[in-house]
Each structure stands twice: as C-alpha cells, then as structure tokens.
Design an enzyme around this catalytic site. Structure first.
Site, PDB file in Angstrom:
ATOM      1  N   GLN A  65      43.083  40.223  41.102  1.00 37.83           N
ATOM      2  CA  GLN A  65      43.617  39.273  40.131  1.00 37.83           C
ATOM      3  C   GLN A  65      42.566  38.241  39.728  1.00 37.83           C
ATOM      4  O   GLN A  65      41.780  37.801  40.550  1.00 37.83           O
ATOM      5  CB  GLN A  65      44.831  38.559  40.735  1.00 37.83           C
ATOM      6  CG  GLN A  65      45.972  38.477  39.752  1.00 37.83           C
ATOM      7  CD  GLN A  65      47.300  38.238  40.448  1.00 37.83           C
ATOM      8  OE1 GLN A  65      47.578  38.842  41.466  1.00 37.83           O
ATOM      9  NE2 GLN A  65      48.107  37.365  39.900  1.00 37.83           N
TER      10      GLN A  65
ATOM     11  N   SER B 297      41.895  42.428  47.271  1.00 37.84           N
ATOM     12  CA  SER B 297      43.325  42.110  47.256  1.00 37.84           C
ATOM     13  C   SER B 297      44.106  43.256  46.598  1.00 37.84           C
ATOM     14  O   SER B 297      44.117  44.368  47.123  1.00 37.84           O
ATOM     15  CB  SER B 297      43.558  40.762  46.570  1.00 37.84           C
ATOM     16  OG  SER B 297      44.897  40.360  46.732  1.00 37.84           O
ATOM     17  N   LEU B 298      44.731  43.030  45.424  1.00 38.10           N
ATOM     18  CA  LEU B 298      45.483  44.129  44.802  1.00 38.10           C
ATOM     19  C   LEU B 298      44.563  45.312  44.506  1.00 38.10           C
ATOM     20  O   LEU B 298      45.020  46.467  44.422  1.00 38.10           O
ATOM     21  CB  LEU B 298      46.188  43.660  43.532  1.00 38.10           C
ATOM     22  CG  LEU B 298      45.370  43.628  42.231  1.00 38.10           C
ATOM     23  CD1 LEU B 298      45.460  44.943  41.477  1.00 38.10           C
ATOM     24  CD2 LEU B 298      45.821  42.505  41.349  1.00 38.10           C
TER      25      LEU B 298
ATOM     26  N   ARG C 165      55.131  44.049  44.662  1.00 37.52           N
ATOM     27  CA  ARG C 165      54.267  43.087  45.364  1.00 37.52           C
ATOM     28  C   ARG C 165      54.133  41.812  44.542  1.00 37.52           C
ATOM     29  O   ARG C 165      54.245  40.704  45.061  1.00 37.52           O
ATOM     30  CB  ARG C 165      52.896  43.717  45.614  1.00 37.52           C
ATOM     31  CG  ARG C 165      51.904  42.881  46.419  1.00 37.52           C
ATOM     32  CD  ARG C 165      50.639  43.715  46.641  1.00 37.52           C
ATOM     33  NE  ARG C 165      49.603  43.060  47.430  1.00 37.52           N
ATOM     34  CZ  ARG C 165      48.611  42.346  46.919  1.00 37.52           C
ATOM     35  NH1 ARG C 165      48.520  42.186  45.607  1.00 37.52           N
ATOM     36  NH2 ARG C 165      47.695  41.811  47.705  1.00 37.52           N
TER      37      ARG C 165
ATOM     38  N   HIS D  86      47.731  35.090  50.010  1.00 39.29           N
ATOM     39  CA  HIS D  86      46.939  35.298  51.236  1.00 39.29           C
ATOM     40  C   HIS D  86      46.980  34.101  52.187  1.00 39.29           C
ATOM     41  O   HIS D  86      45.955  33.640  52.670  1.00 39.29           O
ATOM     42  CB  HIS D  86      45.488  35.671  50.893  1.00 39.29           C
ATOM     43  CG  HIS D  86      45.405  36.944  50.117  1.00 39.29           C
ATOM     44  ND1 HIS D  86      45.700  38.176  50.668  1.00 39.29           N
ATOM     45  CD2 HIS D  86      45.111  37.184  48.817  1.00 39.29           C
ATOM     46  CE1 HIS D  86      45.566  39.106  49.734  1.00 39.29           C
ATOM     47  NE2 HIS D  86      45.216  38.537  48.609  1.00 39.29           N
TER      48      HIS D  86
ATOM     49  N   GLN E 266      47.863  42.312  54.827  1.00 39.82           N
ATOM     50  CA  GLN E 266      46.984  41.801  53.765  1.00 39.82           C
ATOM     51  C   GLN E 266      47.643  40.701  52.929  1.00 39.82           C
ATOM     52  O   GLN E 266      46.977  39.806  52.422  1.00 39.82           O
ATOM     53  CB  GLN E 266      46.576  42.988  52.873  1.00 39.82           C
ATOM     54  CG  GLN E 266      45.440  42.698  51.912  1.00 39.82           C
ATOM     55  CD  GLN E 266      45.765  43.204  50.525  1.00 39.82           C
ATOM     56  OE1 GLN E 266      46.808  42.884  49.974  1.00 39.82           O
ATOM     57  NE2 GLN E 266      44.864  43.992  49.969  1.00 39.82           N
TER      58      GLN E 266
END
Length: 315
Positions: free
Chosen positions: A11, A96-97, A121, A206, A255
């Site tokens: 992102q 991340s994603l 998510r 996170h 995560q």
C-alpha cells in the site's frame, strides 16, 4: 548469471491510471482485471484506471487493486514473454499486502482467492480501529532499534505505539494510538531524528490494534488455505524463506499485527545470492528501498508495457 528475486509492492504504491496501459496493450492483463472485477462484484479496474483517487486509496480497494496490477504484469511476462517464475526467480517476497501478490505469483493462491482474501483483509483492517483513534508516522534518518526505543518511551496511559515497517535506509514507520504516535514524533524530533511526520493512512496497520483483523484472516484461511508455492516466499514476519503451507498461513495471520521486516528480508535475499530484484506492479517504491539496503544489487520496476519490453531483454 544474475540470481533474481521477484518482489511485489504494498500500500502506498497505488496511483490512478495504474494498469490502464497494460490492459490496453495486453489481453492477459485485461483478463486478470476482468477476473478480479468479477470475483469482487465491483468495477475495481475502472476505479484503478480513472479514479477517484480517494476511493482507490481506501484500504479495501487499494489492497486487491495493487495485487491485480502485479499479477497482470506477471501474466503478461508469462504468456507473452514466455517467462517462467519457477525458472527465473530464486525467491519471491512482497511488502505487507505485497506478500499476498508474491504468494499468488508462486501459485500458493489463485488470483480469485487472493482478491477475496485482500478485500476481506482491507475491510477487516479498516474496521479494527475506529476512525481517528489510530495513526502511523514515518521516521527518517533513524535505525530500527532506535525507533523501537522511541516507541517504548512514547507508550503511556495504556496506549501503544510500535515499529510497523522496518523499510531500511534509516526509514522506519511506526503505528498505534494517535496520541502515542504524536508523542513518539515529538520524542524523535527531540532526539535529533531527521524527519518525523504523520502519514495519510486510514488505520494503524501492523500493530497490536489490528488484532481483530488478524482473527478475521485466521477464519478466512480456514476456507482458503494456501498451497505449496512453486518458489520459496520470504515472509515479512520472519524475514526468512518458506514453502510450508501451514507456516505460510500462520505467518500471514501474524503479519497483520507484526512488523514488516523488509530491511532484513532484503538482506536475507542478498545473503542467499540474490543480486537482481525485479519489482512487479505499480510504482518504484521497493526498488528504491532495495537500493538503500543493498546498494550493489540491480533493480528493475515493471509496471508498464515499455518496462515489460525492457525486462524481457534482461531475463
């Protein structure tokens, strides 16, 4: 001969217009966008190509959209360029994603499964914390341990703030309760950190505040379990490669609340002999981070038809 890692952005790399030229130029890219639109029952591709920007930036849209661009690029490389991920990439990783895009690239999930997981998510992360409660900030010119110490000093009154992304090159993103994040910014400035600023994000990713979203993902993986990837995936949580589906599932759940250990991931890939990092998808953020962490590595960012043409000469 160069050893390649294929890496996938997270992102912040989204921009209106992403994927539009790919769709215009290549049928395999169009098919990926159509499949994602169909699975999500929304015209996500129209939002990617035309905006509006604020709607594209919404977490539940940005996450599947960025994955779609990455997978569209990969499909073109595979179907038009004859590139085999198994033969060309020694490792894959994502920020991340982007880890989901990396897993989809390595056939751990299908495109449709990945789109569903990322939509969920995004929604779960958005819902986990009420608007205005959480925040994220970037600290520039600070090493990871120093950033963690700043976070420890800023925690008070039961409020939390922790290191969310260790991006390398002295860039650490912190996340938590807004007031604790603001205290951490003040502490960082007082300690001479070069820059400390709030980020325009809609939720504190996170960190421990995301626990409800981690629970939602654990539930989702009961219905959509990962398969063994064809190439090892370097996980954000451990900064180590894995191919075990149960481990992949557990790490993806962790995560959501854990630090993205990107600096360590890049160093681990370099230590494994990787000297060429190929960023697949929107923007050039990861290539820039890699250069700061491993200055000797070669980087390429592949997001447009011209980029695809150029990389086919290299691979």
């Amino acid at each position: 001969m160069a050893l390649h890692a294929f890496i996938f952005p997270g992102q912040g790399s989204q921009a209106v217009g992403m994927g539009r030229d790919l769709a215009a130029s290549f049928a395999p890219a169009r098919h990926v966008f159509e499949e994602v639109d169909e699975v999500l029952k929304q015209k996500l591709s129209k939002l990617m190509f035309e905006g509006p920007s604020d709607e594209l930036t919404l977490t539940e849209n940005a996450q599947p959209a960025l994955m779609a661009v990455s997978l569209a690029v990969l499909r073109v490389l595979q179907l038009e360029g004859g590139i085999s991920l198994e033969r060309k990439a020694k490792l894959v990783a994502g920020h991340s994603l982007g880890e989901y895009a990396a897993l989809a690239a390595a056939e751990s999930f299908s495109v449709a499964e990945t789109a569903r997981l990322l939509k969920l998510r995004g929604q779960a992360m958005q819902k986990a914390v009420a608007p205005g409660i959480g925040a994220m900030a970037a600290l520039l010119g600070v090493e990871f341990e120093a950033a963690r110490e700043i976070c420890r000093q800023a925690e008070a009154n039961g409020e939390i703030v922790s290191a969310a992304n260790d991006n390398g090159g002295g860039q650490v993103v912190i996340s938590g309760h807004k007031t604790a994040v603001e205290r951490a910014i003040d502490i960082a400035k007082a300690q001479g950190v070069k820059r400390a600023m709030l980020l325009p994000v809609s939720a504190p990713f996170h960190c421990a505040l995301m626990a409800p979203a981690a629970d939602a993902m654990a539930e989702a993986f009961a219905n959509i379990p990962p398969r063994t990837p064809v190439v090892p995936v370097v996980a954000n949580v451990t900064a180590a490669p894995t191919t075990d589906p149960n481990t992949i599932r557990d790490l993806l759940v962790q995560q959501v609340t854990a630090t993205v250990r990107w600096r360590e991931s890049v160093l681990a890939m370099t230590a494994a002999g990787i000297d060429s990092f190929i960023e697949i998808g929107a923007g050039k953020v990861l290539a820039g981070l890699v250069k700061r962490i491993s200055p000797d590595a070669t980087t390429h960012s592949i997001g447009s038809p011209a980029d695809i043409e150029a990389i086919l000469k290299v691979l």
